[in-house]
Enzyme design. Sequence first.
Site, PDB file in Angstrom:
ATOM      1  N   GLY A 102       0.814  -1.222   0.000  1.00 20.06           N
ATOM      2  CA  GLY A 102       0.000   0.000   0.000  1.00 20.06           C
ATOM      3  C   GLY A 102       0.841   1.264   0.000  1.00 20.06           C
ATOM      4  CB  SER A 105       2.304  -4.778   6.331  1.00 18.70           C
ATOM      5  OG  SER A 105       2.712  -4.632   7.663  1.00 18.70           O
ATOM      6  CB  ILE A 108       5.779  -2.925   6.782  1.00 19.82           C
ATOM      7  CG1 ILE A 108       6.118  -4.210   7.536  1.00 19.82           C
ATOM      8  CG2 ILE A 108       6.992  -2.401   6.016  1.00 19.82           C
ATOM      9  CD1 ILE A 108       6.336  -5.425   6.622  1.00 19.82           C
ATOM     10  CB  VAL A 122      11.607   9.214   0.355  1.00 22.03           C
ATOM     11  CG1 VAL A 122      12.182   9.730   1.642  1.00 22.03           C
ATOM     12  CG2 VAL A 122      11.951   7.749   0.144  1.00 22.03           C
ATOM     13  CE  LYS A 153      10.837  17.412 -11.480  1.00 17.76           C
ATOM     14  NZ  LYS A 153      11.169  16.009 -11.256  1.00 17.76           N
ATOM     15  N   PRO A 185      14.809  21.546 -18.219  1.00 14.35           N
ATOM     16  CG  PRO A 185      14.502  23.180 -19.862  1.00 14.35           C
ATOM     17  CD  PRO A 185      15.496  22.196 -19.334  1.00 14.35           C
ATOM     18  CB  VAL A 234       1.777 -11.267   2.730  1.00 17.03           C
ATOM     19  CG1 VAL A 234       1.998 -12.542   1.931  1.00 17.03           C
ATOM     20  CG2 VAL A 234       0.646 -10.451   2.109  1.00 17.03           C
ATOM     21  CG  LEU A 249      10.503   1.382  -4.037  1.00 20.37           C
ATOM     22  CD1 LEU A 249      10.533   1.768  -2.556  1.00 20.37           C
ATOM     23  CD2 LEU A 249      11.649   2.063  -4.779  1.00 20.37           C
TER      24      LEU A 249
HETATM   25  C1  LIG Z   1      15.756   8.206  -1.124  1.00 14.93           C
HETATM   26  C2  LIG Z   1      14.669   8.019  -2.134  1.00 14.93           C
HETATM   27  C3  LIG Z   1      14.212   9.107  -2.858  1.00 14.93           C
HETATM   28  C4  LIG Z   1      13.232   8.926  -3.842  1.00 14.93           C
HETATM   29  N1  LIG Z   1      12.822  10.005  -4.578  1.00 14.93           N
HETATM   30  C5  LIG Z   1      11.961   9.800  -5.603  1.00 14.93           C
HETATM   31  C6  LIG Z   1      11.546  10.874  -6.432  1.00 14.93           C
HETATM   32  O1  LIG Z   1      11.906  12.040  -6.230  1.00 14.93           O
HETATM   33  N2  LIG Z   1      10.709  10.604  -7.458  1.00 14.93           N
HETATM   34  C7  LIG Z   1      10.269   9.340  -7.719  1.00 14.93           C
HETATM   35  O2  LIG Z   1       9.572   9.133  -8.702  1.00 14.93           O
HETATM   36  N3  LIG Z   1      10.592   8.330  -6.901  1.00 14.93           N
HETATM   37  C8  LIG Z   1      11.420   8.520  -5.865  1.00 14.93           C
HETATM   38  N4  LIG Z   1      11.744   7.475  -5.053  1.00 14.93           N
HETATM   39  C9  LIG Z   1      11.070   6.188  -5.262  1.00 14.93           C
HETATM   40  C10 LIG Z   1       9.664   6.238  -4.633  1.00 14.93           C
HETATM   41  O3  LIG Z   1       9.774   6.527  -3.245  1.00 14.93           O
HETATM   42  C11 LIG Z   1       8.946   4.917  -4.821  1.00 14.93           C
HETATM   43  O4  LIG Z   1       9.007   4.528  -6.174  1.00 14.93           O
HETATM   44  C12 LIG Z   1       7.487   5.040  -4.449  1.00 14.93           C
HETATM   45  O5  LIG Z   1       7.337   5.576  -3.166  1.00 14.93           O
HETATM   46  C13 LIG Z   1       6.798   3.693  -4.521  1.00 14.93           C
HETATM   47  O6  LIG Z   1       7.190   2.862  -3.464  1.00 14.93           O
HETATM   48  P1  LIG Z   1       6.513   1.436  -3.354  1.00 14.93           P
HETATM   49  O7  LIG Z   1       5.056   1.625  -3.257  1.00 14.93           O
HETATM   50  O8  LIG Z   1       7.035   0.580  -4.419  1.00 14.93           O
HETATM   51  O9  LIG Z   1       7.078   0.838  -1.984  1.00 14.93           O
HETATM   52  P2  LIG Z   1       6.767   1.206  -0.451  1.00 14.93           P
HETATM   53  O10 LIG Z   1       6.348   2.624  -0.291  1.00 14.93           O
HETATM   54  O11 LIG Z   1       7.958   0.741   0.322  1.00 14.93           O
HETATM   55  O12 LIG Z   1       5.518   0.307  -0.065  1.00 14.93           O
HETATM   56  C14 LIG Z   1       5.653  -1.054   0.248  1.00 14.93           C
HETATM   57  C15 LIG Z   1       4.313  -1.571   0.757  1.00 14.93           C
HETATM   58  O13 LIG Z   1       4.427  -2.986   0.890  1.00 14.93           O
HETATM   59  C16 LIG Z   1       3.792  -3.371   2.080  1.00 14.93           C
HETATM   60  N5  LIG Z   1       4.364  -4.633   2.558  1.00 14.93           N
HETATM   61  C17 LIG Z   1       5.676  -4.938   2.691  1.00 14.93           C
HETATM   62  N6  LIG Z   1       5.789  -6.193   3.203  1.00 14.93           N
HETATM   63  C18 LIG Z   1       4.528  -6.662   3.374  1.00 14.93           C
HETATM   64  C19 LIG Z   1       3.969  -7.867   3.881  1.00 14.93           C
HETATM   65  N7  LIG Z   1       4.732  -8.877   4.332  1.00 14.93           N
HETATM   66  N8  LIG Z   1       2.619  -7.984   3.931  1.00 14.93           N
HETATM   67  C20 LIG Z   1       1.816  -6.991   3.490  1.00 14.93           C
HETATM   68  N9  LIG Z   1       2.279  -5.838   3.005  1.00 14.93           N
HETATM   69  C21 LIG Z   1       3.624  -5.680   2.954  1.00 14.93           C
HETATM   70  C22 LIG Z   1       4.029  -2.232   3.049  1.00 14.93           C
HETATM   71  O14 LIG Z   1       3.041  -2.233   4.068  1.00 14.93           O
HETATM   72  C23 LIG Z   1       3.895  -1.032   2.121  1.00 14.93           C
HETATM   73  O15 LIG Z   1       2.552  -0.637   2.073  1.00 14.93           O
HETATM   74  C24 LIG Z   1      12.693   7.638  -4.059  1.00 14.93           C
HETATM   75  C25 LIG Z   1      13.127   6.560  -3.296  1.00 14.93           C
HETATM   76  C26 LIG Z   1      14.118   6.725  -2.358  1.00 14.93           C
HETATM   77  C27 LIG Z   1      14.578   5.540  -1.563  1.00 14.93           C
END
Ligand SMILES: Cc1cc2nc3c(=O)[nH]c(=O)nc-3n(C[C@H](O)[C@H](O)[C@H](O)COP(=O)(O)OP(=O)(O)OC[C@H]3O[C@@H](n4cnc5c(N)ncnc54)[C@H](O)[C@@H]3O)c2cc1C
Length: 513
Positions: free
Chosen positions: A13, A42, A45, A50, A81, A101, A187, A338
Site C-alpha cells: 500500500g 501490512s 510496515i 520518500v 515542478k 526543463p 502476508v 520498488l
Molecule cells: C531516497 C529516495 C528518494 C526517492 N525520490 C523519488 C523521487 O523524487 N521521485 C520518484 O519518482 N521516486 C522517488 N523514489 C522512489 C519512490 O519513493 C517509490 O518509487 C514510491 O514511493 C513507490 O514505493 P513502493 O510503493 O514501491 O514501496 P513502499 O512505499 O515501500 O511500499 C511497500 C508496501 O508494501 C507493504 N508490505 C511490505 N511487506 C509486506 C507484507 N509482508 N505484507 C503486506 N504488506 C507488505 C508495506 O506495508 C507497504 O505498504 C525515491 C526513493 C528513495 C529511496
Amino acid sequence: MNQQIKHIVIVGGGAAGWITAGRIAARHARAESGITVTLVESPTIGPIGVGEGTWPTMRSTLMKMGISETDFMRECDATFKQGAKFARWVDGTADDFYYHPLMLPQGFGQMDLVPYWQTACAGRSFSDTVCLQEQVCEHGLAPKMITTPEYASVANYAYHLDAGKFVGFLTRHCVDKLGVKHVLGDVTEVKSAPNGDITAIVTAQQGEIAGDLFVDCTGFSSLLLGKHLEVPFVDKGDVLFIDKAIAAQVPYEHPDAPIATHTISTGQAAGWIWDIGLVNRRGIGYVYSTRYTSDDEAEAALRAYIGPAGKTVNTRRIPIRSGHRQLFWKNNCVAVGLAAGFLEPLEASALVLVELSADMLAEQLPASRDIVDIVARRFNDTFLYRWDRIIDFLKLHYILSKRTDNAFWTDNRAAETIPDSLQDLMRLWRYRPPGNCDFTSNNEVFPAASYQYVLYGMGFKTDPEFLRPSASEQRAAQEHLAQNSAAIKKALRMLPAHRELIAKIHAYGLPAV
Ligand SMILES: Cc1cc2nc3c(=O)[nH]c(=O)nc-3n(C[C@H](O)[C@H](O)[C@H](O)COP(=O)(O)OP(=O)(O)OC[C@H]3O[C@@H](n4cnc5c(N)ncnc54)[C@H](O)[C@@H]3O)c2cc1C
C-alpha cells in the site's frame, strides 16, 4: 488455462500499490465486468515515505483516476515542478549550474537549434537560449494562472508532493470512489498451483486471499516476485554507484518564503543533494555512495547544506540497491514500484515507471489466463528496454563532469562503468546533436530533447565542422530564438509567483476541466 482474470490482488500500500489499484479499478472495476481489485497492506510496515518529485505524466495518471487537481494539490501539499536545476555538477564551483526543463526546445521537431546555439550564442546557456522555462524557474514563477483549468498549463509541469500525504489521499480516493477493497494484513505465506502460478496469499490477520492476478508492490522486500518466485536481482551498482540516502524534512524560515518550482540537485563529494519545495516544508536529502564517503561525512554535508536548521533537524538513513529484477512479470505475478527495482532518484524515474506499469496493466489487462504469458512477455520486453534507457540517461549526468574532488566523480567517468549503448550514442553525438532518430522505440522514456539539455548543459561540444548551418537555416534559427526571447518576456510578465498561485488554489481552486 482459459480461466478468466477477474480478481486482481495487489500486495503493498505504498504509492506503487495505490496508483496501480486506482488505474486498474478506474478502467475495469464495474459490476458488469465482474472485475474486483483488492489491495492488501501490512498494518505494521509503512510505505517508504520518500519520493516527492514526479513527471508531467502524473497529470494524466491522476486525471484517469478521476481525481480533481485542486483536491490533490490541497491534500498532498503539492507544488508545481518545472524541471531540475543541476548545481555543481560540471566543475563543482559555486556558480556552476544548468537546467533540464520540462518544455521542449523552441521549434523542436521542425528544426534543431543546437548548431546555431553552439556557433552563434556562445556564453549563453543552452536551455536559456532555446526554452523559456529556465527564466520562469529562476524567477520563482508558476507554470500557469488561477484561471488556467485543472491539468492545463502555460508551461509544462509536473508536481512535487508530500509522499506520506499522497499515499493517504490515493487510499481514500481508491476505496471511496473506485471501490478498491482495502485489507490490512501481513502476508506470511504464498500459495501456488503446480504450474507455479500464485493461487492465494495468506495473511496473519485476515487469513487466505485468493486471486487470478497478483501485483507485487511490497517495496524493496519484493515478497512475491523476488522472494517467492525467486526472480533474481540485476545489480547495477557498477554503473550507478549510489547506495545510501539520508533524508530530512526542513521547515521554511518563514511561512511566506518563496517555493522553488524546480528540483535542485546539488553535486556533493560522493553523490548529490535533492532539495524539493513543498507548501510548508522542503524535502532535502543526500544520496551518496558508501564506497566514497562515510555515513557520518554524508550526514555532516547534508546538515551543512541545510544551514542553521540543519543542526537540529531529524534525519533518516535509507539503504539503496541500484538495479532491477531480471523479469518484472512471471506466471501470474507482476512487480511494480520498488519491488521491481530502483535507481537513484536523479530524474524522478521511479514514479513514472510505476505510472507506465500501471498504465500497461490497465490497458492490456489479460482477460483470460491463456494470454497471460503473451502479455507478460510484452511487459518484460517493454520494461527491460525502459530500465536500460533510464540507466543510460542517469549515467549521462556523470560522464561529462570535470569534478576531481573525490574518486566518486573520476571513477564515474571510467569507460568500463559506462554502458556500451551510451558510449555508442556519445560517439555519434560528437558529429551531430541528439535527435529523434536516436530514440525510435514506442517505449522511450526520455526524449532526445532531454539528452540535449543534459549534454550541452554539462558543456559537451558537438564538432562544429559537421554542424555549419546554411544561411536559410540561420535565418530560421534566428526567428525561433527571437520567438523564445519574446515568450520569456511574456511569461515573466503574466505568470504569478509560485507561492501566490498555490495560496490561490488553496483558497479558490482551479477551474474544473
Ligand atoms: C531516497 C529516495 C528518494 C526517492 N525520490 C523519488 C523521487 O523524487 N521521485 C520518484 O519518482 N521516486 C522517488 N523514489 C522512489 C519512490 O519513493 C517509490 O518509487 C514510491 O514511493 C513507490 O514505493 P513502493 O510503493 O514501491 O514501496 P513502499 O512505499 O515501500 O511500499 C511497500 C508496501 O508494501 C507493504 N508490505 C511490505 N511487506 C509486506 C507484507 N509482508 N505484507 C503486506 N504488506 C507488505 C508495506 O506495508 C507497504 O505498504 C525515491 C526513493 C528513495 C529511496
